[in-house]
Design a protein around this motif. Structure first.
Motif, PDB file in Angstrom:
ATOM      1  N   PRO A  62       0.784  -1.239  -0.074  1.00 27.47           N
ATOM      2  CA  PRO A  62      -0.123  -0.008  -0.028  1.00 27.47           C
ATOM      3  C   PRO A  62       0.945   1.305  -0.026  1.00 27.47           C
ATOM      4  CG  PRO A  62      -1.082  -1.614   1.468  1.00 27.47           C
ATOM      5  CD  PRO A  62       0.401  -2.295   1.122  1.00 27.47           C
ATOM      6  N   GLN A  63       1.880   1.261   0.925  1.00 29.13           N
ATOM      7  CA  GLN A  63       2.888   2.409   0.607  1.00 29.13           C
ATOM      8  C   GLN A  63       3.523   2.465  -0.601  1.00 29.13           C
ATOM      9  OE1 GLN A  63       2.924  -0.057   2.744  1.00 29.13           O
ATOM     10  NE2 GLN A  63       2.469   0.774   5.005  1.00 29.13           N
ATOM     11  N   GLY A  64       3.906   1.544  -1.215  1.00 23.16           N
ATOM     12  CA  GLY A  64       4.606   1.591  -2.516  1.00 23.16           C
ATOM     13  C   GLY A  64       3.540   2.276  -3.489  1.00 23.16           C
ATOM     14  N   LYS A  65       2.129   1.823  -3.326  1.00 28.46           N
ATOM     15  CA  LYS A  65       1.344   2.026  -4.286  1.00 28.46           C
ATOM     16  C   LYS A  65       1.305   3.702  -4.406  1.00 28.46           C
ATOM     17  CE  LYS A  65      -1.044  -2.180  -5.071  1.00 28.46           C
ATOM     18  NZ  LYS A  65      -2.307  -3.128  -4.813  1.00 28.46           N
ATOM     19  N   ASP A  66       1.198   4.225  -3.091  1.00 28.29           N
ATOM     20  CA  ASP A  66       0.909   5.640  -2.863  1.00 28.29           C
ATOM     21  C   ASP A  66       2.087   6.417  -3.433  1.00 28.29           C
ATOM     22  OD1 ASP A  66      -1.372   5.054  -1.728  1.00 28.29           O
ATOM     23  OD2 ASP A  66      -0.635   5.616   0.431  1.00 28.29           O
ATOM     24  N   ALA A  67       3.337   5.875  -3.045  1.00 25.59           N
ATOM     25  CA  ALA A  67       4.543   6.555  -3.568  1.00 25.59           C
ATOM     26  C   ALA A  67       4.750   6.376  -5.205  1.00 25.59           C
ATOM     27  CB  ALA A  67       5.811   5.790  -2.977  1.00 25.59           C
ATOM     28  N   ILE A  68       4.470   5.421  -5.707  1.00 21.76           N
ATOM     29  CA  ILE A  68       4.728   5.300  -7.186  1.00 21.76           C
ATOM     30  C   ILE A  68       3.452   6.393  -7.871  1.00 21.76           C
ATOM     31  CG2 ILE A  68       2.743   3.432  -7.760  1.00 21.76           C
ATOM     32  CD1 ILE A  68       6.525   4.114  -8.979  1.00 21.76           C
ATOM     33  N   ALA A  69       2.392   6.577  -7.162  1.00 27.22           N
ATOM     34  CA  ALA A  69       1.376   7.397  -7.878  1.00 27.22           C
ATOM     35  C   ALA A  69       1.963   8.957  -7.851  1.00 27.22           C
ATOM     36  CB  ALA A  69      -0.082   7.262  -7.075  1.00 27.22           C
ATOM     37  N   ALA A  70       2.390   9.295  -6.689  1.00 24.94           N
ATOM     38  CA  ALA A  70       3.191  10.481  -6.291  1.00 24.94           C
ATOM     39  C   ALA A  70       4.414  10.633  -7.422  1.00 24.94           C
ATOM     40  CB  ALA A  70       3.778  10.682  -4.955  1.00 24.94           C
ATOM     41  N   ILE A  71       5.234   9.463  -7.485  1.00 26.86           N
ATOM     42  CA  ILE A  71       6.203   9.732  -8.566  1.00 26.86           C
ATOM     43  C   ILE A  71       5.744  10.080  -9.890  1.00 26.86           C
ATOM     44  CG2 ILE A  71       8.242   8.292  -9.594  1.00 26.86           C
ATOM     45  CD1 ILE A  71       8.249   7.112  -6.709  1.00 26.86           C
ATOM     46  N   SER A  72       4.664   9.218 -10.295  1.00 25.41           N
ATOM     47  CA  SER A  72       4.151   9.267 -11.807  1.00 25.41           C
ATOM     48  C   SER A  72       3.475  10.889 -11.650  1.00 25.41           C
ATOM     49  CB  SER A  72       2.964   8.545 -11.930  1.00 25.41           C
ATOM     50  OG  SER A  72       3.313   7.115 -11.844  1.00 25.41           O
ATOM     51  N   ARG A  73       2.876  11.415 -10.936  1.00 24.31           N
ATOM     52  CA  ARG A  73       2.692  12.945 -10.910  1.00 24.31           C
ATOM     53  C   ARG A  73       3.703  13.861 -11.018  1.00 24.31           C
ATOM     54  NH1 ARG A  73      -1.130  11.212  -7.097  1.00 24.31           N
ATOM     55  NH2 ARG A  73       0.208  11.653  -5.190  1.00 24.31           N
ATOM     56  N   ALA A  74       4.879  13.491 -10.447  1.00 26.18           N
ATOM     57  CA  ALA A  74       6.053  14.222 -10.279  1.00 26.18           C
ATOM     58  C   ALA A  74       6.727  14.101 -11.870  1.00 26.18           C
ATOM     59  CB  ALA A  74       7.070  13.715  -9.244  1.00 26.18           C
ATOM     60  N   LEU A  75       6.511  12.941 -12.274  1.00 26.13           N
ATOM     61  CA  LEU A  75       7.360  12.813 -13.671  1.00 26.13           C
ATOM     62  C   LEU A  75       6.717  13.627 -14.826  1.00 26.13           C
ATOM     63  CD1 LEU A  75       8.204   8.954 -13.595  1.00 26.13           C
ATOM     64  CD2 LEU A  75       9.709  10.671 -14.348  1.00 26.13           C
ATOM     65  N   LYS A  76       5.212  13.642 -14.735  1.00 23.16           N
ATOM     66  CA  LYS A  76       4.501  14.368 -15.877  1.00 23.16           C
ATOM     67  C   LYS A  76       4.867  15.800 -15.651  1.00 23.16           C
ATOM     68  CE  LYS A  76       0.516  11.239 -16.017  1.00 23.16           C
ATOM     69  NZ  LYS A  76      -1.137  11.200 -15.497  1.00 23.16           N
ATOM     70  N   LYS A  77       5.431  16.371 -14.591  1.00 24.14           N
ATOM     71  CA  LYS A  77       5.738  17.783 -14.533  1.00 24.14           C
ATOM     72  C   LYS A  77       7.178  17.899 -14.814  1.00 24.14           C
ATOM     73  CE  LYS A  77       5.984  21.438 -11.120  1.00 24.14           C
ATOM     74  NZ  LYS A  77       5.831  22.169  -9.817  1.00 24.14           N
ATOM     75  N   VAL A  78       8.122  17.113 -14.303  1.00 21.75           N
ATOM     76  CA  VAL A  78       9.578  17.359 -14.274  1.00 21.75           C
ATOM     77  C   VAL A  78       9.990  16.944 -15.943  1.00 21.75           C
ATOM     78  CG1 VAL A  78      10.247  17.201 -11.997  1.00 21.75           C
ATOM     79  CG2 VAL A  78      10.479  15.093 -13.680  1.00 21.75           C
ATOM     80  N   ARG A  79       9.304  16.070 -16.650  1.00 22.76           N
ATOM     81  CA  ARG A  79       9.783  15.608 -17.817  1.00 22.76           C
ATOM     82  C   ARG A  79       9.494  16.715 -18.935  1.00 22.76           C
ATOM     83  NH1 ARG A  79       5.574  11.194 -20.398  1.00 22.76           N
ATOM     84  NH2 ARG A  79       3.604  12.541 -20.058  1.00 22.76           N
TER      85      ARG A  79
END
Length: 287
Positions: free
Chosen positions: A236-253
């Motif tokens: 569950p913690q990993g799924k929350d983290a990867i969702a946050a990482i995906s949102r960050a990637l959409k911005k920084v890329r």
């Protein structure tokens, strides 16, 4: 607790550095020793993948971030699987990995696939092509191809090589991986061309003298680009983290700084094509 005690407790917590809020959750980022992507040099994490990762981390202030060297990608992904909350970048999708790890919805890396490596003089004599056909090159028996023994190639390239198996103008070196020795052999015209990733070539030539005459060229019969992803532990913690990482990637890329981290490791003949495909293909993935 008596009401008059609250100001005293609050003052003591400030003095001791304690907080009434809970501590941030920590992500341990497991890095592979894969220069020039992610690696350790002079006791510091470096590589274009580390530059990208730090941009991602800056968009995740709700987490504390630590890095850990995990060896090769196989070992790194095993560490992520074991958890408790570990993540990694640059992981290729397979059915097995998707079953045991949570993948980002956006790829981290947009990289050129394996290419032809040759001398600049040869590149010029071929007319400075944007791409080149392996089938066409292999028809010319005066052009010597050097392969690394045991190195795996994409199915399309391997099928072409299999059709020419045993041909005298295809030779094999005992080096299992692309190496400085092979580059020096190429520079001294011991053979005409070989295969490698552009960033591999750039990494090695920057450590060698008089190696600015090496060029890489995309192969017509191979896919032009590959993509790899961020992963986290499948919890569950990993799924929350990867969702946050995906949102960050959409911005920084979207930033030049993110794109240029990889772009700095490819030859000038590739940059216009890379930028075009970055805008028209990579930024569309996961929208």
């Amino acid at each position: 607790m008596p009401r008059l005690m609250y100001p005293l407790v609050a003052s003591l917590m400030l003095l001791t550095g304690q907080s009434t809020t809970s501590a941030k959750e920590k992500i341990t980022w497991v890095l592979a020793q894969e220069p020039p992507i992610t690696y350790v040099r002079d006791d510091a994490y470096t590589g274009y993948g580390v530059k990208m990762l730090r941009l991602i981390q800056a968009e995740l202030p709700d987490y504390d971030h630590a890095m850990h060297l995990g060896g090769n990608y196989q070992r790194a992904t095993q560490d992520v699987k074991n958890g408790p909350l570990k993540c990694a970048v640059g992981v290729m999708k397979t059915l097995e990995r998707m079953d045991i790890m949570s993948f980002s919805t956006v790829p981290v890396f947009h990289f050129f696939d394996i290419q032809i490596v040759t001398r600049k003089e040869t590149f010029e004599s071929w007319g400075r092509p944007e791409k080149i056909s392996l089938n066409l090159l292999l028809k010319n028996k005066d052009l010597i191809l050097m392969l690394s023994e045991g190195r795996k190639y994409t199915p399309g390239l391997q099928a072409i090589l299999d059709r020419h198996q045993g041909a005298p103008h295809i030779r094999t070196t005992a080096n299992a991986q692309f190496s400085e020795t092979m580059l020096r052999m190429l520079q001294h015209n011991r053979f005409t061309y070989m295969f490698a990733y552009p960033e591999e070539v750039s990494y090695l030539t920057r450590q060698m003298d008089n190696m600015d005459n090496i060029v890489t060229i995309p192969i017509t019969e191979s896919q032009l680009f590959g993509h790899s992803w961020a992963v986290c532990s499948k919890t569950p913690q990993g799924k929350d983290a990867i969702a946050a990482i995906s949102r960050a990637l959409k911005k920084v890329r979207q930033t030049e700084e993110y794109r240029e981290a990889y772009e700095a490791w490819i030859g000038g003949n590739l940059r216009t094509l890379y930028r075009e495909k970055y805008q028209t293909e990579f930024l569309k993935i996961g929208e």
